[in-house]
Motif scaffolding. Structure first.
Motif, PDB file in Angstrom:
ATOM      1  N   LEU A 155       0.844  -1.192   0.000  1.00 42.60           N
ATOM      2  CA  LEU A 155       0.000   0.000   0.000  1.00 42.60           C
ATOM      3  C   LEU A 155       0.879   1.241   0.000  1.00 42.60           C
ATOM      4  N   LEU A 156       0.446   2.242  -0.709  1.00 46.86           N
ATOM      5  CA  LEU A 156       1.041   3.573  -0.638  1.00 46.86           C
ATOM      6  C   LEU A 156      -0.002   4.492  -0.034  1.00 46.86           C
ATOM      7  N   LEU A 157       0.237   4.921   1.201  1.00 49.01           N
ATOM      8  CA  LEU A 157      -0.705   5.791   1.902  1.00 49.01           C
ATOM      9  C   LEU A 157      -0.107   7.189   1.964  1.00 49.01           C
ATOM     10  N   GLU A 158      -0.594   8.070   1.096  1.00 49.88           N
ATOM     11  CA  GLU A 158      -0.056   9.430   1.037  1.00 49.88           C
ATOM     12  C   GLU A 158      -0.733  10.329   2.072  1.00 49.88           C
ATOM     13  N   ASP A 159       0.066  11.275   2.569  1.00 49.54           N
ATOM     14  CA  ASP A 159      -0.438  12.223   3.574  1.00 49.54           C
ATOM     15  C   ASP A 159      -1.160  11.465   4.683  1.00 49.54           C
ATOM     16  N   CYS A 160      -0.430  10.548   5.281  1.00 51.26           N
ATOM     17  CA  CYS A 160      -1.036   9.649   6.279  1.00 51.26           C
ATOM     18  C   CYS A 160      -0.060   9.484   7.439  1.00 51.26           C
ATOM     19  N   SER A 161      -0.479   9.788   8.641  1.00 49.25           N
ATOM     20  CA  SER A 161       0.382   9.656   9.815  1.00 49.25           C
ATOM     21  C   SER A 161       0.638   8.185  10.122  1.00 49.25           C
ATOM     22  N   LEU A 162       1.676   7.926  10.905  1.00 49.30           N
ATOM     23  CA  LEU A 162       1.986   6.548  11.273  1.00 49.30           C
ATOM     24  C   LEU A 162       0.851   5.913  12.074  1.00 49.30           C
ATOM     25  N   SER A 163       0.285   6.674  12.972  1.00 42.56           N
ATOM     26  CA  SER A 163      -0.806   6.126  13.787  1.00 42.56           C
ATOM     27  C   SER A 163      -2.012   5.793  12.920  1.00 42.56           C
ATOM     28  N   LYS A 164      -2.318   6.661  11.957  1.00 36.57           N
ATOM     29  CA  LYS A 164      -3.429   6.396  11.049  1.00 36.57           C
ATOM     30  C   LYS A 164      -3.136   5.174  10.185  1.00 36.57           C
ATOM     31  N   ALA A 165      -1.892   5.058   9.741  1.00 33.08           N
ATOM     32  CA  ALA A 165      -1.510   3.899   8.930  1.00 33.08           C
ATOM     33  C   ALA A 165      -1.665   2.611   9.729  1.00 33.08           C
ATOM     34  N   GLN A 166      -1.257   2.645  10.992  1.00 31.97           N
ATOM     35  CA  GLN A 166      -1.398   1.467  11.845  1.00 31.97           C
ATOM     36  C   GLN A 166      -2.872   1.110  12.071  1.00 31.97           C
ATOM     37  N   ASP A 167      -3.700   2.130  12.254  1.00 28.76           N
ATOM     38  CA  ASP A 167      -5.135   1.887  12.413  1.00 28.76           C
ATOM     39  C   ASP A 167      -5.718   1.224  11.168  1.00 28.76           C
ATOM     40  N   THR A 168      -5.290   1.720  10.000  1.00 27.75           N
ATOM     41  CA  THR A 168      -5.784   1.172   8.736  1.00 27.75           C
ATOM     42  C   THR A 168      -5.376  -0.285   8.582  1.00 27.75           C
ATOM     43  N   VAL A 169      -4.110  -0.578   8.871  1.00 23.60           N
ATOM     44  CA  VAL A 169      -3.627  -1.954   8.724  1.00 23.60           C
ATOM     45  C   VAL A 169      -4.278  -2.868   9.754  1.00 23.60           C
ATOM     46  N   ASN A 170      -4.502  -2.368  10.956  1.00 26.97           N
ATOM     47  CA  ASN A 170      -5.201  -3.164  11.971  1.00 26.97           C
ATOM     48  C   ASN A 170      -6.596  -3.544  11.504  1.00 26.97           C
ATOM     49  N   LEU A 171      -7.268  -2.596  10.868  1.00 26.26           N
ATOM     50  CA  LEU A 171      -8.621  -2.857  10.354  1.00 26.26           C
ATOM     51  C   LEU A 171      -8.570  -3.925   9.266  1.00 26.26           C
ATOM     52  N   ILE A 172      -7.595  -3.816   8.369  1.00 28.49           N
ATOM     53  CA  ILE A 172      -7.433  -4.828   7.311  1.00 28.49           C
ATOM     54  C   ILE A 172      -7.185  -6.190   7.932  1.00 28.49           C
ATOM     55  N   LEU A 173      -6.293  -6.221   8.923  1.00 23.10           N
ATOM     56  CA  LEU A 173      -5.956  -7.480   9.589  1.00 23.10           C
ATOM     57  C   LEU A 173      -7.191  -8.153  10.165  1.00 23.10           C
TER      58      LEU A 173
END
Length: 556
Positions: free
Chosen positions: A199-217
């Motif tokens: 995934l390429l997540l532009e303009d995305c904080s690390l915490s937001k990225a982790q939340d997104t990946v947690n949701l996918i998981l």
């Protein structure tokens, strides 16, 4: 309105908020393989009537548009009812949803195929890397945080093995749909390997990225594919690498960093998401491992290893024969020596130790002279190789090596971890006349307990006790206890890390049989050892050479 819709060269379908088909033109029916029907037959019918023609699009419509996860998506597909390759754009409008169907059977389909994965219809690796490179090049001038995420499916091979590749393909399609439902429209999703997504997540904080990946998981873990009455499921591990031109000079380094973070995540049973931390130099360590692995592969292929020998001397009885320990060494292409403490752990993690052990055994057997007795240390991975015994016996026959010329040395840790295989291995070779030694004795919690199950001839006392014996009462008492016990059951003892005269004197007091360390002898090449032996040792005495693949941390 109907005349305009009927005249356009592409298919048009409008689905109302009531989930009914409000508008459909004849070109849409033609593309869907329903050209014998009339548009009026479909108006006011549920959108579900389209499932027979475009099931994948209907599935994404439900999961992305109706759930309001996304406002639009595009999906190339082919209708089961004809041979056309279609490209369908689904877009949410103020009053319903618009589907535009294009025929991309030829040129347009080829353009899409060149940039997308044929199975999941997300981006392919090449297209993804181009997008990442654009963001990476601008990262120095940007204050926004963007990240690359590397996702690897766990237990996916098991799905293919149990249910076949068609089931595996279905899992991959479901995973791609889940990922798309969890990211924003501006984000890029790609399949970059068999069971790997990025995934390429532009303009995305690390915490937001982790939340997104947690949701996918969490959503991926809910996938249950039933095959022959058995539910098949997968999970994922993910690595996150912030995009920073100051850290990563090119796209390859950046994706490798995310891949490395994913590997770290796989080793964490509790949290399967790992962020590459530049403050811990994690990527530098990962690259060091990769570079060393390349050097090791080259060394194995082109015989770049070499051996140095260090004498193990009798402590009290000068009539005892001397031993020599051979230390495995490795040079880089520029001629610099690489410390064993660096390359041996990499070899162990990469499962290369059995190959290296075999190289050492072959090299020793081929260089043995009739008056040499050699001890060769084996790694835990080699002990688990059931073919190693036959390999040793075949080499002995090839080079005319007598079993009484060889002692095999195994670390205490390796012996305990593979106790049953160790017993089998020792039993097989002791029947042929080979001897065994137990290295690093004293580090395990149940050292004495295992001795009765391991028929050996020597104990090497771990250097962590020896190096402090002249100053630490506990170390002195520990070595005295080990030495006394070993002699009681008929074993010889060897003390390592003898670095000074006071340490050597303490070993004499205790009655240890042999000592080894820089105080007594610095390593030499084999040719020099043999030359000195011919000059100093009487012909009736044997020369004992002990070959190891490394220093204490990693034996060969």
């Amino acid at each position: 309105m109907s005349s305009i819709v009927g005249a356009v060269p592409f298919g048009i379908i409008v689905i109302s908020h009531q989930k009914e088909i409000e508008i459909i033109n004849a070109r849409a029916l033609e593309f869907l393989g329903l050209e014998d029907a009339l548009p009026s037959n479909f108006v006011d019918e549920s959108y579900q009537i389209l499932k027979a023609s475009i099931p994948e699009v209907v599935d994404k419509f439900e999961k992305l548009i109706l759930s309001r996860k996304r406002r639009h998506f595009s999906h190339p597909c082919s209708s089961p009812l004809n041979d056309l390759e279609l490209f369908i754009t689904c877009k949410s409008m103020l009053h319903g949803t618009l589907l535009i169907i294009e025929d991309r059977t030829e040129k347009k389909a080829l353009m899409h195929q060149n940039s997308h994965d044929h199975l999941t219809q997300v981006l392919n690796r090449q297209t993804f890397e181009r997008r990442v490179d654009t963001v990476l090049q601008s990262s120095l001038e940007s204050t926004k945080t963007s990240v690359v995420v590397f996702i690897d499916l766990d237990r996916f091979k098991l799905v293919n093995d149990l249910a076949g590749h068609s089931a595996g393909d279905e899992i991959l399609k479901q995973v791609s749909t889940i990922i798309l439902s969890c990211v924003r429209n501006r984000d890029s999703v790609a399949r970059i390997g068999g069971d790997e997504f990025a995934l390429l997540l532009e303009d995305c904080s690390l915490s937001k990225a982790q939340d997104t990946v947690n949701l996918i998981l969490k959503k991926v873990e809910k996938i249950n594919l039933v095959h022959l009455g058995r539910a098949l499921s997968v999970s994922l591990s993910a690595g996150i690498a912030p995009i920073d031109k100051a850290l990563y000079s090119d796209v390859s380094q950046l994706i490798n960093a995310a891949d490395a973070a994913c590997r770290y995540a796989k080793g964490d049973n509790e949290n399967r998401i790992h962020v590459m931390d530049s403050s811990k130099s994690e990527y530098a360590l990962f690259m060091q491992d990769r570079n060393l692995l390349s050097i090791l592969d080259e060394a194995i292929a082109n015989d770049h290893f070499f051996l140095m020998f260090q004498r193990i001397s009798p402590v009290n009885d000068s009539n005892n024969r001397c031993h020599y320990e051979a230390l495995l060494r490795l040079q880089s292409e520029d001629g610099e020596n690489i410390p064993p403490g660096l390359f041996i752990p990499v070899a162990e993690r990469s499962k290369l130790m059995p190959k290296i052990d075999r190289w050492v055994i072959d090299r020793v057997f081929s260089q043995l002279t009739p008056n040499m007795h050699v001890a060769i240390n084996l790694s835990g991975q080699s002990i688990s190789d059931r073919k190693l015994g036959d390999f040793i016996l075949s080499l002995a026959h090839k080079y005319i090596v007598k079993p009484e010329q060889i002692t095999f040395e195994i670390t205490e840790t390796a012996a305990i971890e593979n106790i049953e295989k160790t017993q089998e291995f020792i039993a097989m070779l002791r029947c042929e006349g080979y001897a065994f030694a137990l290295d690093d004795f004293g580090t395990g919690l149940s050292s004495y307990q295992y001795l009765k199950n391991l028929p050996i001839d020597y104990i090497k006392i771990d250097g962590m006790f020896v190096k402090e014996i002249d100053e630490d009462e506990f170390s002195y008492a520990m070595i005295k206890s080990i030495n006394s016990f070993a002699h009681t059951i008929g074993l010889k003892t060897i003390a390592e890390f003898v670095t000074s005269a006071p340490i050597h004197e303490k070993l004499k007091e205790i009655g240890v049989d042999f000592a080894q360390g820089f105080y007594l002898h610095k390593p030499q090449i084999l040719e020099q050892i043999i030359k000195n032996t011919e000059l100093d040792v009487p012909p009736e005495d044997n020369v004992v050479l002990e070959l190891k693949g490394s220093v204490r941390c990693a034996p060969v």
